[in-house]
Write a protein that holds these residues in place. Sequence first.
Motif, PDB file in Angstrom:
ATOM      1  N   ILE A   1       0.936-120.930  28.538  1.00  0.00           N
ATOM      2  CA  ILE A   1      -0.279-121.729  28.385  1.00  0.00           C
ATOM      3  C   ILE A   1      -0.601-121.817  26.894  1.00  0.00           C
ATOM      4  O   ILE A   1      -0.725-120.801  26.219  1.00  0.00           O
ATOM      5  N   TYR A   2      -0.707-123.047  26.397  1.00  0.00           N
ATOM      6  CA  TYR A   2      -1.031-123.288  24.992  1.00  0.00           C
ATOM      7  C   TYR A   2      -2.428-123.901  24.906  1.00  0.00           C
ATOM      8  O   TYR A   2      -2.591-125.088  25.182  1.00  0.00           O
ATOM      9  N   PRO A   3      -3.440-123.126  24.549  1.00  0.00           N
ATOM     10  CA  PRO A   3      -4.775-123.717  24.380  1.00  0.00           C
ATOM     11  C   PRO A   3      -4.821-124.532  23.091  1.00  0.00           C
ATOM     12  O   PRO A   3      -4.471-124.047  22.024  1.00  0.00           O
ATOM     13  N   GLU A   4      -5.202-125.816  23.209  1.00  0.00           N
ATOM     14  CA  GLU A   4      -5.260-126.724  22.061  1.00  0.00           C
ATOM     15  C   GLU A   4      -6.508-127.589  22.141  1.00  0.00           C
ATOM     16  O   GLU A   4      -6.435-128.784  22.431  1.00  0.00           O
ATOM     17  N   PRO A   5      -7.682-126.989  21.905  1.00  0.00           N
ATOM     18  CA  PRO A   5      -8.928-127.760  21.985  1.00  0.00           C
ATOM     19  C   PRO A   5      -8.915-128.955  21.036  1.00  0.00           C
ATOM     20  O   PRO A   5      -8.319-128.905  19.964  1.00  0.00           O
TER      21      PRO A   5
ATOM     22  N   ALA B   1      -8.571-128.547  26.190  1.00  0.00           N
ATOM     23  CA  ALA B   1      -7.271-129.200  26.305  1.00  0.00           C
ATOM     24  C   ALA B   1      -6.169-128.214  25.966  1.00  0.00           C
ATOM     25  O   ALA B   1      -6.407-127.179  25.362  1.00  0.00           O
ATOM     26  N   GLY B   2      -4.958-128.578  26.376  1.00  0.00           N
ATOM     27  CA  GLY B   2      -3.808-127.743  26.061  1.00  0.00           C
ATOM     28  C   GLY B   2      -2.603-128.163  26.878  1.00  0.00           C
ATOM     29  O   GLY B   2      -2.576-129.235  27.478  1.00  0.00           O
ATOM     30  N   ARG B   3      -1.601-127.300  26.880  1.00  0.00           N
ATOM     31  CA  ARG B   3      -0.366-127.567  27.614  1.00  0.00           C
ATOM     32  C   ARG B   3      -0.011-126.371  28.479  1.00  0.00           C
ATOM     33  O   ARG B   3      -0.282-125.232  28.115  1.00  0.00           O
ATOM     34  N   ILE B   4       0.628-126.659  29.597  1.00  0.00           N
ATOM     35  CA  ILE B   4       1.203-125.635  30.460  1.00  0.00           C
ATOM     36  C   ILE B   4       2.694-125.935  30.502  1.00  0.00           C
ATOM     37  O   ILE B   4       3.098-127.051  30.835  1.00  0.00           O
ATOM     38  N   CYS B   5       3.523-124.952  30.153  1.00  0.00           N
ATOM     39  CA  CYS B   5       4.967-125.153  30.094  1.00  0.00           C
ATOM     40  C   CYS B   5       5.688-124.107  30.939  1.00  0.00           C
ATOM     41  O   CYS B   5       5.217-122.978  31.077  1.00  0.00           O
TER      42      CYS B   5
ATOM     43  N   GLU C   1     -10.906-122.490  23.966  1.00  0.00           N
ATOM     44  CA  GLU C   1      -9.603-121.861  24.192  1.00  0.00           C
ATOM     45  C   GLU C   1      -9.649-120.919  25.388  1.00  0.00           C
ATOM     46  O   GLU C   1      -8.762-120.948  26.247  1.00  0.00           O
ATOM     47  N   ILE C   2     -10.671-120.092  25.464  1.00  0.00           N
ATOM     48  CA  ILE C   2     -10.812-119.137  26.572  1.00  0.00           C
ATOM     49  C   ILE C   2     -10.955-119.875  27.897  1.00  0.00           C
ATOM     50  O   ILE C   2     -10.298-119.543  28.889  1.00  0.00           O
ATOM     51  N   PHE C   3     -11.798-120.907  27.929  1.00  0.00           N
ATOM     52  CA  PHE C   3     -12.020-121.679  29.150  1.00  0.00           C
ATOM     53  C   PHE C   3     -10.729-122.389  29.571  1.00  0.00           C
ATOM     54  O   PHE C   3     -10.412-122.451  30.760  1.00  0.00           O
ATOM     55  N   MET C   4      -9.970-122.913  28.603  1.00  0.00           N
ATOM     56  CA  MET C   4      -8.699-123.573  28.899  1.00  0.00           C
ATOM     57  C   MET C   4      -7.737-122.620  29.584  1.00  0.00           C
ATOM     58  O   MET C   4      -7.092-122.962  30.569  1.00  0.00           O
ATOM     59  N   ILE C   5      -7.630-121.415  29.071  1.00  0.00           N
ATOM     60  CA  ILE C   5      -6.721-120.424  29.647  1.00  0.00           C
ATOM     61  C   ILE C   5      -7.117-120.099  31.082  1.00  0.00           C
ATOM     62  O   ILE C   5      -6.270-120.073  31.979  1.00  0.00           O
ATOM     63  N   GLU C   6      -8.402-119.894  31.326  1.00  0.00           N
ATOM     64  CA  GLU C   6      -8.864-119.575  32.683  1.00  0.00           C
ATOM     65  C   GLU C   6      -8.637-120.734  33.646  1.00  0.00           C
ATOM     66  O   GLU C   6      -8.191-120.546  34.773  1.00  0.00           O
ATOM     67  N   LYS C   7      -8.945-121.948  33.205  1.00  0.00           N
ATOM     68  CA  LYS C   7      -8.731-123.126  34.058  1.00  0.00           C
ATOM     69  C   LYS C   7      -7.238-123.359  34.314  1.00  0.00           C
ATOM     70  O   LYS C   7      -6.846-123.745  35.402  1.00  0.00           O
ATOM     71  N   ALA C   8      -6.411-123.134  33.304  1.00  0.00           N
ATOM     72  CA  ALA C   8      -4.971-123.311  33.460  1.00  0.00           C
ATOM     73  C   ALA C   8      -4.412-122.303  34.469  1.00  0.00           C
ATOM     74  O   ALA C   8      -3.572-122.660  35.300  1.00  0.00           O
ATOM     75  N   LYS C   9      -4.878-121.070  34.414  1.00  0.00           N
ATOM     76  CA  LYS C   9      -4.430-120.056  35.377  1.00  0.00           C
ATOM     77  C   LYS C   9      -4.796-120.477  36.799  1.00  0.00           C
ATOM     78  O   LYS C   9      -3.983-120.361  37.720  1.00  0.00           O
ATOM     79  N   MET C  10      -6.008-120.969  36.980  1.00  0.00           N
ATOM     80  CA  MET C  10      -6.453-121.421  38.296  1.00  0.00           C
ATOM     81  C   MET C  10      -5.592-122.606  38.758  1.00  0.00           C
ATOM     82  O   MET C  10      -5.174-122.665  39.918  1.00  0.00           O
ATOM     83  N   PHE C  11      -5.307-123.528  37.854  1.00  0.00           N
ATOM     84  CA  PHE C  11      -4.485-124.701  38.166  1.00  0.00           C
ATOM     85  C   PHE C  11      -3.071-124.275  38.567  1.00  0.00           C
ATOM     86  O   PHE C  11      -2.502-124.799  39.525  1.00  0.00           O
ATOM     87  N   ILE C  12      -2.508-123.306  37.855  1.00  0.00           N
ATOM     88  CA  ILE C  12      -1.177-122.784  38.180  1.00  0.00           C
ATOM     89  C   ILE C  12      -1.183-122.163  39.567  1.00  0.00           C
ATOM     90  O   ILE C  12      -0.276-122.408  40.373  1.00  0.00           O
ATOM     91  N   ASP C  13      -2.202-121.361  39.857  1.00  0.00           N
ATOM     92  CA  ASP C  13      -2.292-120.720  41.174  1.00  0.00           C
ATOM     93  C   ASP C  13      -2.395-121.752  42.304  1.00  0.00           C
ATOM     94  O   ASP C  13      -1.849-121.565  43.385  1.00  0.00           O
TER      95      ASP C  13
END
Length: 91
Positions: free
Chosen positions: A29-33, A43-47, A72-84
Amino acid sequence: MGFFSKLFGLDKEPKVVEAEPVEYEGYRIYPEPIAENGQYRIAGRICKEIDGEVKTHTFIRSDLLASKQDAEIFMIEKAKMFIDQTGESMF
């Protein structure tokens, strides 16, 4: 001309800053606000590497936060939820 453009601040080439990835369940997970009007859009990327090929999902939300660190913190948490929720089907 390139020298003078840089000297006088006319160089319009954006500076790319590579975000440090966060590893989660085999994904990176790359947080890129994105800076917008004094706030930051989440915003960011999931690879993930699948069959020798790196797949990338760009993640942009409508949420705006006051600080880059919060975005950045919110992106990481949302990305984890999206991955799950979606797993590899996001690609």
